[in-house]
Scaffold this motif. Structure first.
Motif, mmCIF file in Angstrom:
data_model
loop_
_atom_site.group_PDB
_atom_site.id
_atom_site.type_symbol
_atom_site.label_atom_id
_atom_site.label_comp_id
_atom_site.label_asym_id
_atom_site.label_seq_id
_atom_site.Cartn_x
_atom_site.Cartn_y
_atom_site.Cartn_z
ATOM 1 N N ASP A 16 0.822 -1.212 0.000
ATOM 2 C CA ASP A 16 0.000 0.000 0.000
ATOM 3 C C ASP A 16 0.856 1.261 0.000
ATOM 4 O O ASP A 16 0.601 2.186 -0.755
ATOM 5 C CB ASP A 16 -0.861 0.052 1.286
ATOM 6 C CG ASP A 16 -2.091 -0.813 1.159
ATOM 7 O OD1 ASP A 16 -2.364 -1.266 0.050
ATOM 8 O OD2 ASP A 16 -2.770 -1.028 2.180
ATOM 9 N N CYS A 17 1.823 1.298 0.914
ATOM 10 C CA CYS A 17 2.525 2.565 1.153
ATOM 11 C C CYS A 17 3.962 2.557 0.649
ATOM 12 O O CYS A 17 4.385 3.448 -0.072
ATOM 13 C CB CYS A 17 2.542 2.885 2.646
ATOM 14 S SG CYS A 17 0.913 2.809 3.366
ATOM 15 N N MET A 18 4.723 1.524 1.058
ATOM 16 C CA MET A 18 6.171 1.578 0.838
ATOM 17 C C MET A 18 6.564 1.498 -0.633
ATOM 18 O O MET A 18 7.424 2.227 -1.085
ATOM 19 C CB MET A 18 6.880 0.449 1.600
ATOM 20 C CG MET A 18 6.454 0.312 3.027
ATOM 21 S SD MET A 18 6.818 1.779 3.947
ATOM 22 C CE MET A 18 8.377 1.351 4.628
ATOM 23 N N VAL A 19 5.927 0.589 -1.388
ATOM 24 C CA VAL A 19 6.362 0.406 -2.783
ATOM 25 C C VAL A 19 6.115 1.677 -3.607
ATOM 26 O O VAL A 19 7.044 2.188 -4.232
ATOM 27 C CB VAL A 19 5.698 -0.841 -3.417
ATOM 28 C CG1 VAL A 19 6.081 -0.975 -4.870
ATOM 29 C CG2 VAL A 19 6.110 -2.098 -2.665
ATOM 30 N N PRO A 20 4.878 2.254 -3.596
ATOM 31 C CA PRO A 20 4.691 3.483 -4.368
ATOM 32 C C PRO A 20 5.586 4.623 -3.889
ATOM 33 O O PRO A 20 6.145 5.354 -4.697
ATOM 34 C CB PRO A 20 3.213 3.840 -4.136
ATOM 35 C CG PRO A 20 2.579 2.630 -3.599
ATOM 36 C CD PRO A 20 3.627 1.797 -2.965
ATOM 37 N N GLU A 21 5.768 4.743 -2.540
ATOM 38 C CA GLU A 21 6.639 5.803 -2.012
ATOM 39 C C GLU A 21 8.041 5.654 -2.583
ATOM 40 O O GLU A 21 8.651 6.594 -3.066
ATOM 41 C CB GLU A 21 6.744 5.692 -0.480
ATOM 42 C CG GLU A 21 5.548 6.168 0.282
ATOM 43 C CD GLU A 21 5.314 7.651 0.129
ATOM 44 O OE1 GLU A 21 6.207 8.435 0.455
ATOM 45 O OE2 GLU A 21 4.245 8.022 -0.373
ATOM 46 N N GLY A 22 8.549 4.414 -2.482
ATOM 47 C CA GLY A 22 9.910 4.137 -2.969
ATOM 48 C C GLY A 22 10.029 4.429 -4.454
ATOM 49 O O GLY A 22 11.007 5.038 -4.906
ATOM 50 N N LEU A 23 9.023 3.986 -5.228
ATOM 51 C CA LEU A 23 9.064 4.208 -6.687
ATOM 52 C C LEU A 23 9.073 5.699 -7.002
ATOM 53 O O LEU A 23 9.814 6.157 -7.873
ATOM 54 C CB LEU A 23 7.849 3.549 -7.352
ATOM 55 C CG LEU A 23 7.960 2.047 -7.595
ATOM 56 C CD1 LEU A 23 6.639 1.511 -8.092
ATOM 57 C CD2 LEU A 23 9.057 1.735 -8.597
ATOM 58 N N LEU A 36 22.793 10.051 -4.995
ATOM 59 C CA LEU A 36 23.157 8.627 -4.979
ATOM 60 C C LEU A 36 22.630 7.947 -3.726
ATOM 61 O O LEU A 36 22.054 6.869 -3.787
ATOM 62 C CB LEU A 36 24.680 8.469 -5.042
ATOM 63 C CG LEU A 36 25.289 8.663 -6.425
ATOM 64 C CD1 LEU A 36 26.794 8.600 -6.337
ATOM 65 C CD2 LEU A 36 24.795 7.604 -7.389
ATOM 66 N N SER A 37 22.816 8.616 -2.571
ATOM 67 C CA SER A 37 22.385 7.913 -1.357
ATOM 68 C C SER A 37 20.867 7.780 -1.336
ATOM 69 O O SER A 37 20.331 6.791 -0.859
ATOM 70 C CB SER A 37 22.908 8.605 -0.104
ATOM 71 O OG SER A 37 22.225 9.799 0.091
ATOM 72 N N TRP A 38 20.155 8.770 -1.908
ATOM 73 C CA TRP A 38 18.693 8.648 -1.952
ATOM 74 C C TRP A 38 18.246 7.578 -2.931
ATOM 75 O O TRP A 38 17.283 6.860 -2.676
ATOM 76 C CB TRP A 38 18.041 9.993 -2.292
ATOM 77 C CG TRP A 38 17.903 10.838 -1.074
ATOM 78 C CD1 TRP A 38 18.621 11.946 -0.762
ATOM 79 C CD2 TRP A 38 17.021 10.613 0.028
ATOM 80 N NE1 TRP A 38 18.237 12.432 0.463
ATOM 81 C CE2 TRP A 38 17.250 11.636 0.974
ATOM 82 C CE3 TRP A 38 16.046 9.654 0.316
ATOM 83 C CZ2 TRP A 38 16.560 11.745 2.176
ATOM 84 C CZ3 TRP A 38 15.353 9.749 1.508
ATOM 85 C CH2 TRP A 38 15.616 10.783 2.432
ATOM 86 N N ILE A 39 18.981 7.491 -4.055
ATOM 87 C CA ILE A 39 18.618 6.432 -5.018
ATOM 88 C C ILE A 39 18.783 5.079 -4.342
ATOM 89 O O ILE A 39 17.925 4.202 -4.422
ATOM 90 C CB ILE A 39 19.500 6.500 -6.287
ATOM 91 C CG1 ILE A 39 19.066 7.681 -7.143
ATOM 92 C CG2 ILE A 39 19.392 5.212 -7.102
ATOM 93 C CD1 ILE A 39 19.804 7.822 -8.439
ATOM 94 N N VAL A 40 19.915 4.923 -3.640
ATOM 95 C CA VAL A 40 20.162 3.644 -2.958
ATOM 96 C C VAL A 40 19.066 3.377 -1.948
ATOM 97 O O VAL A 40 18.480 2.300 -1.895
ATOM 98 C CB VAL A 40 21.521 3.684 -2.227
ATOM 99 C CG1 VAL A 40 21.660 2.484 -1.323
ATOM 100 C CG2 VAL A 40 22.630 3.694 -3.244
ATOM 101 N N ARG A 41 18.768 4.429 -1.169
ATOM 102 C CA ARG A 41 17.786 4.221 -0.113
ATOM 103 C C ARG A 41 16.427 3.836 -0.703
ATOM 104 O O ARG A 41 15.779 2.896 -0.272
ATOM 105 C CB ARG A 41 17.674 5.492 0.715
ATOM 106 C CG ARG A 41 17.323 5.201 2.149
ATOM 107 C CD ARG A 41 17.299 6.438 2.996
ATOM 108 N NE ARG A 41 18.624 6.986 3.237
ATOM 109 C CZ ARG A 41 18.809 8.146 3.854
ATOM 110 N NH1 ARG A 41 17.773 8.844 4.248
ATOM 111 N NH2 ARG A 41 20.008 8.596 4.074
ATOM 112 N N SER A 42 16.025 4.605 -1.738
ATOM 113 C CA SER A 42 14.681 4.338 -2.284
ATOM 114 C C SER A 42 14.670 3.033 -3.074
ATOM 115 O O SER A 42 13.707 2.277 -3.025
ATOM 116 C CB SER A 42 14.219 5.501 -3.156
ATOM 117 O OG SER A 42 15.203 5.822 -4.104
#
Length: 1447
Positions: free
Chosen positions: A1007-1014, A1162-1168
């Motif tokens: 519900d939340c994590m996958v769309p947020e991450g994408l 870069l660190s945000w890409i890795v995190r997400s």
């Protein structure tokens, strides 16, 4: 100092012309020989005392001498001796003019003082310190200070040749080499089981100790590859300290509450005020919890806060170093200054990265400890919470506290600092902007001020929506829990669709709230992402319009842009931090409310052993289920030591409450209870463990006593049937045991205990009559194993009463009569009347007690035949990189039609961003004519237009959120349908904890994590592309640096995903154990086993944390990636310096200011990306059940089945065979049988003869292995399962009710009118009972129907009466009811189902003496005729009747 240097003929200490204003910079000789030599040594000597004190206070035990330590000692000794050798050498050589060489003499003496380092190395070894920050920093200082003299020496040697002073040169080079070697050795430490514990300082700050990365890349990780937890991270350590603090806080809260209630009683408050007070109490309990956690973990958290402050300092230093741009403009500046600025920027970026990741690491560690602490507190609370408080929260809600709410607290720890730091960062940015652009910066401030209130409003609104969403989620999980517990009933009644609709109803409401929340969030994100443009536009616009002489040159533009980019981080973090804090407050309130709920008072029962002749004494006892509730018991009881007390009474008269009072489970108003007990509850509670573990229940196994207990409880025959005897793993809630077996295991557990007092809550009702007699004789009765113990037996069996020493007759919670059997009969009271009413029954029943060695009624279930080695709770662990299939599946559910526009929108928005940045650099390069630039208005307009095009981001975020909701709706519905369409065997082999985990945690992630991450990932990936294009435009050579990024990444992803999976798999057992404990809390308390269960919970949580701990070392990747990113900054700057003649300051400014963003991106890409990778695993786990075996279809399209089928109710078996699993022998073999219209058939036979299998076959719970069954001439295999199951009715053995209204429990599809329901209730003898309920038919049943205990079986009868189908199957339905209810049911069935076909799987022979009897034996029909004829034939039925004394 200058005079001291002049004495030795050296220049002064400092000379700007030699260090800065020169093409070849250098430090003076005086500085090199004094300051650079003395600084490291002063550091060592000044701080050594403090460090030694620290070591003295923290002793971790001596470490043996290792090779590493020896090497450090030898090299240290060599260094010190070098100083002495140099000193004597100078003394000898320059003895004449020693005065002129004081500086050179002093330096080696000071250097030789490093011998102190040797003492510290030894002290560290003795005090158990494996790695030293103190010495590491000393060696770094020493090496850095030696670099300048080293360069000078090499320069001198090149100019004059090495021969001039060969000894000096050799000494210095050797000295420097040894220093380097010492620094190198300091990077290592002696290893420990958990490598972080004693990694070296360098290894800690760069996370090099994280060796799992390489391991996980080479081979899939397994649980044994993980490290043990550090002691300070274990549950035992964390919770033992926290528990005391929390108990003290709770006591304070209770006092406040007592005072408040005192005030409330004095003046009756209006309802609103009372509600307010209740809310305040919840708030304060949340605050108390926060305070307790802060006390425990605050100090460690503050070290992290310190790191983030340092990080901020370095972050703001970087824009100040963009002086590189002024250097680009200055034609005459020497090149070395450009390199100097470039290197300085690189160093500052590296330090910023290091501090940032130390902060993240600290936060994750604190988060992990908070999770452990909260889980532990909730678990311990669930063992002491009292009944009234327990009723307010279901198992599902408690599991939610442990899963969802602890997660919210962990997020809170990570983002909490942003709440107060972000405003400070914003203020600093605006201050520096003011310095650059003057009052125009106010325009930027105005923009920021406009953005804030909007987001404050959005955060508040989202917090409310989240509460709504959580409420519906709780409801959905609760309902799922019940569906999974009562799945058998759902299948028998064909009710799956009704419950499916209910779950989907909750789900729709939940998603509706989520959708609103996501749209608001998208507005928030859009306003923040376009904020940097809006601020720049406002500031530059005002700056160039207020005065024509205000010129935008490269330095102004790009220093401002660098500051605005810094400003973006706090601006985007702030709303997230605020919303996380809001959510955490909601969770803290929920947790606080649960942790402060009322507990059982330890003084309800004094467990002291009584010395007198009595063993259990209740004097003037008044008991109620809650402190405010009505009393449910008023009694006086004295139970003599060693006596057998029988408690009798009608359903609901308070028999079970009496036992609860003796156990201390009820609120004691007054009176006292004494004694130490073993308890057998009415509904057996069985653990998911082996049979042996269930019986020994934490005690060691005493073989002879154990076997004696098994024999007495009639369990030996059952163990022969089970595949691995007493080592057979029992499924959750005793899935693979029959009701009778569960009850006997529960009884055996109590007998094995050897307690003083036994409280037995009707343990004989669920077993066959002859087994009941056996158990009574061998265990409970005067000749049983427990004959010398005190036994309180609640019973409905009349035959046992004559052997009781004392009988208590309960009516409405009071004892109306007590005495021995004969005394009570002679009194002619209510008891005597009761006995006479049932005398006829009793005589027949007593004669039915079969004395043969008939094996107990072990209900066969599909699991009995499963290979026993399979541990039911072991979830399948799927390794391999998340298959592309999962992404395919996820995106397929969304559909290409939506995905392509989203990608285009992103590309468009990033293209606009690139164009507007490039436009800025061109503007900055514009020549200045007469102090002004031309066409500023046009430039500003184009700049604005390109910037506003970026606002397309709102569309993209909303689109992704909605796509995420579409996908999760599909996936949830598929999962639900897949689970509900699975056959019974699936539920018997899959623990409900695993399934609940799918519906709670995994669906929440989708519900939340996958769309947020994408969302995050896509925006940052496109941003990175933009940065790369800009850097490559300016300096194409930088491509070489950008390539290594992908290599590092592939390493990491493999490991991260496996750790995520290991963590998810180790999470399910926590929930299963939790579930089990909450349901069996009263048994665990009665046996005093709380410490053992707490220990088990600790082990499970710790095991889960071992795989969680390495997971957050995503920092490993981030640190290493950011160093590569900092390399990009260095490359861009150095290449710009090298191409000074060809590049314009505008393009360099653009390239460098963008390359500065690389590390963050870069660190945000890795995190997400890791978030997406980790959470896409949820799609895989939710999808796992798509390929398991399914039942036949529920309905068949175009079926020509008449509506009134079956009209007659004839059943015909033709050579019918059935097996529980492929490859096993048939459980029914070649059954051929005709049941006529309105015929009544009783099916009897020993355990395992195939009686229940016949019922399972008719309902197609198991499909035929061969042959056919015809009902009214229709082959049941040709019709849909629901068509079949909805037209025949079963009254099952276990009465299952669901939480919801009574009406819903009787008729979930709303097909019957109220009149029909009332008439069914009347026939089921429930009409009076229901009319007296507060809401009548709309009365809310609690979870599992716990508030209708005695009436549950009658509700099941009412269901059958309501359906009134032509065929009725009775499955031992009268096993667990009292005689009165049994008589009611039997007479109702005889009258109401007179014109139906009835199949009874007989429990007692006397109930079927007027039926046609079928005798089953080993899957065959061995005899079939009327009872009279069968008795005349003197076959198997005759023997059974003879054993029962019926002939």
């Amino acid at each position: 100092m200058d005079a001291f240097c002049r004495l030795s003929g050296l220049d002064p200490l400092w000379d700007w012309n030699r260090t800065w204003y020169t093409a070849n910079p250098d430090l003076t000789q005086c500085f090199q020989n004094t300051v650079l030599v003395w600084v490291p040594c002063f550091y060592l000597w000044l701080l050594a005392p403090f460090y030694c004190l620290h070591l003295y206070c923290h002793d971790s035990g001596r470490i043996r001498m290792s090779g590493l330590c020896t090497a450090k000692m030898v090299l240290g000794f060599l260094l010190a001796s070098f100083g002495f050798v140099e000193f004597f050498y100078i003394l000898l050589e320059r003895s004449q003019e020693i005065q002129q060489h004081m500086v050179f003499l002093l330096s080696p003496i000071i250097r030789s003082m490093t011998i102190l380092a040797l003492c510290i190395i030894q002290l560290e070894r003795i005090r158990g310190c494996r790695s030293s920050v103190f010495l590491f920093l000393f060696w770094v200082l020493a090496v850095v200070c030696s670099l300048v003299p080293l360069r000078a020496k090499i320069q001198l040697a090149l100019d004059e040749g090495i021969a001039s002073d060969i000894v000096r040169y050799l000494a210095f080079f050797s000295y420097f080499t040894i220093q380097l070697a010492e620094l190198f050795l300091c990077c290592f430490a002696d290893q420990n089981p958990c490598p972080v514990k004693d990694a070296s300082f360098l290894s800690k700050i760069l996370f090099w100790w994280f060796t799992l990365v390489v391991k996980g890349y080479r081979t899939p990780l397994a649980a044994e590859d993980l490290w043990t937890l550090r002691e300070e991270d274990t549950s035992q350590k964390i919770i033992s300290e926290l528990q005391q603090e929390w108990t003290a806080e709770c006591a304070k809260l209770q006092q406040e509450k007592a005072l408040a209630s005192g005030v409330a009683l004095g003046s009756r408050l209006p309802d609103q005020a009372q509600l307010l007070r209740k809310l305040q109490k919840e708030q304060s309990s949340g605050f108390f919890l926060l305070r307790t956690l802060a006390r425990k973990f605050g100090s460690y958290f503050l070290t992290g806060t310190l790191c983030i402050i340092f990080h901020d300092a370095f972050m703001f230093a970087i824009p100040q170093v963009l002086l590189l741009l002024s250097f680009m403009k200055d034609e005459d500046a020497p090149l070395w200054k450009g390199y100097f600025y470039a290197t300085l920027m690189f160093l500052l970026s590296c330090l910023q990265s290091l501090f940032n990741h130390q902060y993240m690491y600290t936060c994750f560690t604190v988060g992990m400890r908070v999770k452990t602490a909260v889980m532990g507190l909730v678990y311990r609370k669930s063992l002491v919470i009292n009944s009234s408080a327990r009723r307010t929260c279901t198992v599902g809600e408690i599991v939610n506290l442990v899963s969802a709410d602890t997660q919210k607290l962990m997020d809170f720890v990570v983002y909490f600092n942003a709440v107060w730091l972000a405003p400070i960062e914003i203020a600093l940015c605006l201050f520096f902007l003011w310095q650059h652009l003057g009052p125009s910066a106010l325009a930027g401030i105005a923009t920021v001020i406009l953005i804030f209130p909007l987001n404050g409003f959005i955060a508040k609104k989202r917090s409310k929506l989240q509460e709504v969403q959580m409420k519906f989620m709780d409801g959905r999980i609760r309902l799922m829990n019940e569906i999974l517990n009562g799945i058998k009933i759902l299948k028998f009644y064909a009710w799956e669709k009704a419950f499916l609709e209910q779950v989907l109803g909750y789900r729709e409401k939940e998603l509706k709230a989520l959708k609103k929340s996501q749209i608001l969030y998208s507005i928030s994100i859009a306003s923040f992402n376009s904020s940097s443009f809006l601020i720049a536009f406002a500031m530059f616009g005002v700056y160039v319009t207020i005065d024509a002489r205000n010129v935008l040159d490269a330095q102004k533009v790009f220093v401002s842009m660098a500051l605005i980019n810094i400003l973006k981080t706090p601006l985007s973090q702030l709303p997230f931090a605020i919303s996380t804090s809001m959510q955490a407050m909601v969770s803290l309130r929920r947790l606080g409310k649960y942790l402060c709920s009322e507990e059982l008072k330890p003084d309800n029962v004094s467990k002291a052993s009584l010395t007198s002749a009595e063993q259990v004494v209740i004097e003037n006892g008044t008991f109620s289920w809650s402190a405010e509730g009505q009393p449910c018991l008023k009694i006086n009881v004295r139970v003599p030591r060693g006596s057998l007390v029988a408690v009798v009474g009608n359903v609901g008269s308070g028999k079970s409450s009496l036992l609860s009072a003796m156990l201390g489970e009820t609120e004691k108003r007054n009176g006292s209870v004494t004694g130490s007990v073993a308890y057998v509850p009415q509904q057996a509670w069985i653990q998911n463990a082996t049979v042996q573990d269930n019986i020994t229940f934490g005690r060691e196994k005493l073989k002879t006593w154990y076997n004696r207990v098994l024999e007495a409880c009639a369990l030996l025959p059952d163990l022969d049937i089970l595949p691995a005897g007493d080592a057979t793993e029992i499924g959750e809630k005793g899935l693979n045991l029959s009701g009778g077996q569960k009850q006997r295991v529960s009884l055996a557990r109590a007998v094995y205990r050897k307690a003083d007092v036994y409280l037995l809550d009707d343990p004989l009702s669920a077993v066959d009559a002859h087994v009941g007699q056996h158990i009574f004789d061998k265990v409970i009765g005067p000749k049983g194993v427990l004959r010398d113990k005190t036994r309180v037996l609640v019973t409905h069996g009349m035959s046992f009463l004559p052997q009781a020493d004392l009988i208590l007759v309960l009516v409405d919670g009071e004892i109306t009569e007590s005495g021995s059997y004969q005394e009570l009969l002679s009194r002619n009271g209510a008891f005597a009347e009761f006995i006479r009413t049932f005398a006829t029954n009793t005589e027949r029943k007593e004669s039915v007690m079969q004395r043969g060695s008939r094996r107990s009624n072990a209900r066969l279930s599909m699991i009995d035949f499963m290979p026993f080695s399979r541990d039911l709770s072991q979830e399948q662990l799927i390794t391999i990189l998340v298959k592309l299939e999962m992404y395919k599946k996820y995106f397929k559910t969304i559909g290409l039609a939506l995905i392509i526009p989203i990608v285009f929108l992103y590309a468009f928005q990033q293209g606009a961003s690139l164009a507007y940045n490039y436009w800025l650099s061109m503007w900055a390069d514009d020549p200045v004519v007469n102090g002004t630039q031309i066409d500023t208005d046009l430039k500003l307009t184009v700049f604005g237009a390109l910037g506003f095009a970026q606002i397309a981001i709102f569309g993209t975020t909303v689109a992704i959120s909605i796509c995420g909701i579409i996908a999760s709706r599909h996936l949830h519905t598929d999962l639900l349908i897949n689970v509900l369409r699975s056959p019974m065997s699936f539920f018997e082999s899959t623990p409900s904890g695993n399934l609940l985990n799918r519906f709670a945690k995994e669906i929440d992630a989708i519900d939340c994590m996958v769309p947020e991450g994408l969302k995050m990932m896509l925006s940052y990936v496109f941003k990175l592309m933009e940065v790369c294009i800009i850097v490559l435009m300016a300096t194409p050579f930088a491509a070489v640096i950008i390539l290594p990024l992908s290599f590092l990444y592939s390493f990491y992803v493999a490991t991260s995903c496996q750790l995520r999976r290991l963590e998810a798999v180790s999470r399910s057992p926590i929930y299963t154990h939790f579930n089990e404990t909450v349901q069996g809390a009263s048994v665990i308390r009665a046996f005093g086993e709380q410490p053992r269960f707490i220990l088990q919970a600790n082990e499970r949580v710790d095991f889960n944390q071992t795989s969680y701990f390495p997971r957050f070392v995503a920092t490993w990747l981030a640190v290493n990636l950011e160093f590569v990113g900092n390399g990009v900054v260095l490359a861009a700057s150095i290449l710009s310096v090298m191409g000074k003649s060809t590049l314009s300051p505008g393009i360099v400014g653009l390239a460098v200011s963008h390359s500065l963003q690389v590390t963050g991106i870069l660190s945000w890409i890795v995190r997400s990306w890791t978030d997406v990778e980790n959470n896409i695993v949820s799609v895989e786990r939710v999808n796992e059940y798509a390929d398991t075996a399914k039942e036949a279809s529920w309905t068949i399209e175009g079926s020509s089945l008449p509506l009134a089928w079956p009209q007659k109710g004839t059943i015909e078996f033709q050579d019918y065979g059935l097996q529980y699993r492929k490859g096993l022998e048939l459980a029914l073999k070649g059954i051929t049988l005709n049941v006529q219209e309105r015929e009544k058939v009783g099916i009897v036979g020993r355990t395992g003869a195939g009686k229940s299998s016949l019922a399972l076959g008719i309902f197609r719970i198991l499909e035929a292995a061969k042959g056919k069954i015809f009902v009214d001439g229709v082959n049941i295999a040709d019709i849909g399962l629901h068509d079949l199951r909805s037209r025949i009715t079963i009254i099952p053995q276990d009465p299952v009710l669901f939480s919801g209204s009574l009406r819903m429990n009787l008729d979930p599809f709303d097909t019957y009118s109220d009149e029909e329901m009332w008439s069914a209730l009347e026939l089921a003898h429930l009409k009076n009972f229901v009319s007296n309920l507060p809401d009548k038919l709309n009365y809310e049943c609690s979870e599992g129907g716990e508030n209708l205990l005695g009436q549950r079986q009658l509700v099941c009868l009412a269901r059958a009466l309501l359906r009134k189908t032509k065929i009725l199957v009775l499955d031992e339905a009268t096993a667990a009811v009292d005689l009165e209810t049994d008589t009611l049911i039997q007479s109702t069935i005889r009258t109401q189902f007179e014109d139906c076909t009835v199949l009874t799987i007989a429990h007692r022979l006397n109930t079927i003496m007027d039926y046609t009897v079928i005798v089953m034996d080993r899957g065959h029909i061995s005899e079939m005729d009327s009872p009279a004829n069968l008795i005349a034939q003197r076959g198997q039925f005759y023997r059974m009747c003879r054993e029962a004394g019926l002939v």
